[in-house]
Design a protein around this motif. Structure first.
Motif, PDB file in Angstrom:
ATOM      1  N   VAL A   9      93.665  72.708  99.207  1.00 32.43           N
ATOM      2  CA  VAL A   9      94.106  73.989  98.668  1.00 32.43           C
ATOM      3  C   VAL A   9      93.124  74.404  97.575  1.00 32.43           C
ATOM      4  O   VAL A   9      92.738  73.594  96.726  1.00 32.43           O
ATOM      5  N   ALA A  10      92.736  75.661  97.591  1.00 32.06           N
ATOM      6  CA  ALA A  10      91.799  76.170  96.587  1.00 32.06           C
ATOM      7  C   ALA A  10      92.416  76.079  95.197  1.00 32.06           C
ATOM      8  O   ALA A  10      93.634  76.220  95.033  1.00 32.06           O
ATOM      9  N   ASN A  11      91.573  75.860  94.183  1.00 36.74           N
ATOM     10  CA  ASN A  11      92.075  75.713  92.816  1.00 36.74           C
ATOM     11  C   ASN A  11      92.208  77.058  92.107  1.00 36.74           C
ATOM     12  O   ASN A  11      91.861  78.106  92.657  1.00 36.74           O
ATOM     13  N   ASP A  12      92.690  77.023  90.850  1.00 39.68           N
ATOM     14  CA  ASP A  12      92.930  78.252  90.104  1.00 39.68           C
ATOM     15  C   ASP A  12      91.636  79.029  89.829  1.00 39.68           C
ATOM     16  O   ASP A  12      91.639  80.255  89.796  1.00 39.68           O
ATOM     17  N   ARG A  13      90.525  78.342  89.677  1.00 43.54           N
ATOM     18  CA  ARG A  13      89.236  79.009  89.491  1.00 43.54           C
ATOM     19  C   ARG A  13      88.919  79.908  90.681  1.00 43.54           C
ATOM     20  O   ARG A  13      88.461  81.036  90.529  1.00 43.54           O
ATOM     21  N   MET A  14      89.176  79.403  91.885  1.00 44.39           N
ATOM     22  CA  MET A  14      88.942  80.201  93.089  1.00 44.39           C
ATOM     23  C   MET A  14      89.874  81.414  93.124  1.00 44.39           C
ATOM     24  O   MET A  14      89.472  82.505  93.539  1.00 44.39           O
ATOM     25  N   GLY A  15      91.125  81.227  92.707  1.00 44.53           N
ATOM     26  CA  GLY A  15      92.065  82.351  92.647  1.00 44.53           C
ATOM     27  C   GLY A  15      91.596  83.431  91.690  1.00 44.53           C
ATOM     28  O   GLY A  15      91.736  84.628  91.946  1.00 44.53           O
ATOM     29  N   ILE A  16      91.015  83.005  90.564  1.00 46.97           N
ATOM     30  CA  ILE A  16      90.495  83.956  89.574  1.00 46.97           C
ATOM     31  C   ILE A  16      89.322  84.734  90.156  1.00 46.97           C
ATOM     32  O   ILE A  16      89.281  85.966  90.103  1.00 46.97           O
ATOM     33  N   ILE A  17      88.359  84.030  90.737  1.00 43.96           N
ATOM     34  CA  ILE A  17      87.189  84.704  91.309  1.00 43.96           C
ATOM     35  C   ILE A  17      87.607  85.599  92.474  1.00 43.96           C
ATOM     36  O   ILE A  17      87.107  86.716  92.634  1.00 43.96           O
ATOM     37  N   TRP A  18      88.542  85.131  93.265  1.00 38.88           N
ATOM     38  CA  TRP A  18      89.042  85.923  94.388  1.00 38.88           C
ATOM     39  C   TRP A  18      89.664  87.227  93.880  1.00 38.88           C
ATOM     40  O   TRP A  18      89.420  88.305  94.421  1.00 38.88           O
ATOM     41  N   THR A  19      90.460  87.152  92.829  1.00 36.99           N
ATOM     42  CA  THR A  19      91.096  88.346  92.262  1.00 36.99           C
ATOM     43  C   THR A  19      90.057  89.294  91.680  1.00 36.99           C
ATOM     44  O   THR A  19      90.109  90.504  91.918  1.00 36.99           O
ATOM     45  N   LEU A  20      89.104  88.764  90.936  1.00 37.51           N
ATOM     46  CA  LEU A  20      88.090  89.607  90.302  1.00 37.51           C
ATOM     47  C   LEU A  20      87.124  90.227  91.299  1.00 37.51           C
ATOM     48  O   LEU A  20      86.572  91.298  91.036  1.00 37.51           O
ATOM     49  N   SER A  21      86.926  89.595  92.430  1.00 34.16           N
ATOM     50  CA  SER A  21      85.959  90.117  93.398  1.00 34.16           C
ATOM     51  C   SER A  21      86.367  91.465  93.976  1.00 34.16           C
ATOM     52  O   SER A  21      85.546  92.159  94.559  1.00 34.16           O
ATOM     53  N   SER A  22      87.601  91.871  93.779  1.00 24.89           N
ATOM     54  CA  SER A  22      88.072  93.144  94.322  1.00 24.89           C
ATOM     55  C   SER A  22      87.948  94.307  93.335  1.00 24.89           C
ATOM     56  O   SER A  22      88.347  95.424  93.645  1.00 24.89           O
ATOM     57  N   GLY A 125      89.284  76.276  83.517  1.00 19.77           N
ATOM     58  CA  GLY A 125      88.180  75.683  84.253  1.00 19.77           C
ATOM     59  C   GLY A 125      88.462  75.391  85.706  1.00 19.77           C
ATOM     60  O   GLY A 125      87.594  74.962  86.444  1.00 19.77           O
ATOM     61  N   GLY A 126      89.687  75.604  86.150  1.00 20.15           N
ATOM     62  CA  GLY A 126      89.991  75.442  87.558  1.00 20.15           C
ATOM     63  C   GLY A 126      90.184  74.023  88.035  1.00 20.15           C
ATOM     64  O   GLY A 126      89.876  73.713  89.171  1.00 20.15           O
ATOM     65  N   LEU A 127      90.697  73.167  87.189  1.00 16.56           N
ATOM     66  CA  LEU A 127      90.831  71.777  87.606  1.00 16.56           C
ATOM     67  C   LEU A 127      92.270  71.281  87.687  1.00 16.56           C
ATOM     68  O   LEU A 127      92.502  70.153  88.069  1.00 16.56           O
ATOM     69  N   VAL A 133      98.132  80.082  90.832  1.00 24.99           N
ATOM     70  CA  VAL A 133      98.169  80.113  89.369  1.00 24.99           C
ATOM     71  C   VAL A 133      96.980  80.924  88.840  1.00 24.99           C
ATOM     72  O   VAL A 133      97.114  81.687  87.892  1.00 24.99           O
ATOM     73  N   GLY A 134      95.819  80.784  89.466  1.00 31.36           N
ATOM     74  CA  GLY A 134      94.648  81.559  89.072  1.00 31.36           C
ATOM     75  C   GLY A 134      94.839  83.049  89.301  1.00 31.36           C
ATOM     76  O   GLY A 134      94.467  83.872  88.454  1.00 31.36           O
ATOM     77  N   VAL A 135      95.419  83.412  90.435  1.00 26.80           N
ATOM     78  CA  VAL A 135      95.682  84.823  90.724  1.00 26.80           C
ATOM     79  C   VAL A 135      96.674  85.373  89.695  1.00 26.80           C
ATOM     80  O   VAL A 135      96.464  86.450  89.123  1.00 26.80           O
ATOM     81  N   GLU A 136      97.734  84.635  89.426  1.00 26.58           N
ATOM     82  CA  GLU A 136      98.739  85.074  88.455  1.00 26.58           C
ATOM     83  C   GLU A 136      98.124  85.225  87.058  1.00 26.58           C
ATOM     84  O   GLU A 136      98.332  86.228  86.377  1.00 26.58           O
ATOM     85  N   TYR A 137      97.344  84.239  86.639  1.00 17.34           N
ATOM     86  CA  TYR A 137      96.673  84.282  85.338  1.00 17.34           C
ATOM     87  C   TYR A 137      95.790  85.525  85.234  1.00 17.34           C
ATOM     88  O   TYR A 137      95.808  86.238  84.234  1.00 17.34           O
ATOM     89  N   MET A 138      95.017  85.784  86.295  1.00 15.23           N
ATOM     90  CA  MET A 138      94.083  86.900  86.262  1.00 15.23           C
ATOM     91  C   MET A 138      94.796  88.238  86.267  1.00 15.23           C
ATOM     92  O   MET A 138      94.388  89.169  85.562  1.00 15.23           O
ATOM     93  N   LEU A 139      95.866  88.367  87.043  1.00 19.40           N
ATOM     94  CA  LEU A 139      96.608  89.625  87.068  1.00 19.40           C
ATOM     95  C   LEU A 139      97.228  89.918  85.703  1.00 19.40           C
ATOM     96  O   LEU A 139      97.240  91.067  85.245  1.00 19.40           O
TER      97      LEU A 139
END
Length: 167
Positions: A9-22, A125-127, A133-139
């Motif tokens: 499963v992708a980590n929170d760092r990936m969720g953050i980058i995924w959210t910001l990429s849009s 740091g995504g660990l 959790v990364g998507v939620e944090y970024m939103l």
């Protein structure tokens, strides 16, 4: 060696980058090895993620890690601000630089008067968590740092959830 049927499963760092990429008119600068940023971008591409923001890596060498130097990060922020002119620059530590305690907040604070773009530090740091959790944090961060002030209308309401399981 164990055999796994599925990718991890992708980590929170990936969720953050995924959210910001849009986000149009935004840049993401990751303070870390170029390989980790490259992997993140490839992952987003394979998930058919949107490719609106520009994502950059500063790369790191031994002196950055050993001495806690931020020269590359500072130079990258100023160069991207001048050459790309984004509205927002999101500055984040990679998994590696977060382990050594990179102080992204102080770098952004020090350079905020030198850039036209709004600098927004991302301190995770995504660990430790998965991508949700990364998507939620970024939103939450976007809602507090990017969204314009809204006039409250008592005759209307919005339902904001981070994923289908939050309803």
């Amino acid at each position: 060696m164990e055999v796994y049927k599925y990718f991890p499963v992708a980590n929170d760092r990936m969720g953050i980058i995924w959210t910001l990429s849009s986000i149009k008119d935004a840049c993401v600068i990751e303070f870390g090895p170029a390989g980790t940023t490259h992997y993140a971008i490839e992952g987003i591409g394979s998930l058919n993620g949107e490719d609106e923001a520009n994502v950059y890596s500063t790369h790191m060498d031994q002196s950055d890690v050993t001495f806690g130097k931020y020269d590359r990060l500072e130079k990258a922020i100023l160069e991207i601000d001048e050459n790309v002119s984004p509205k927002y620059i999101f500055v984040m530590a990679s998994s590696i630089s977060s382990i050594i305690g990179a102080d992204i907040n102080s770098v952004c604070d020090m350079l905020k008067d030198s850039t036209k773009a709004k600098l927004i530090p991302i301190t995770t740091g995504g660990l430790k968590d998965d991508y949700n959790v990364g998507v939620e944090y970024m939103l939450k961060l976007l809602a507090s740092q990017v969204v314009k002030e809204n006039i409250k209308d008592i005759n209307k309401y919005n339902i904001l959830v981070f994923n289908i399981f939050d309803v």
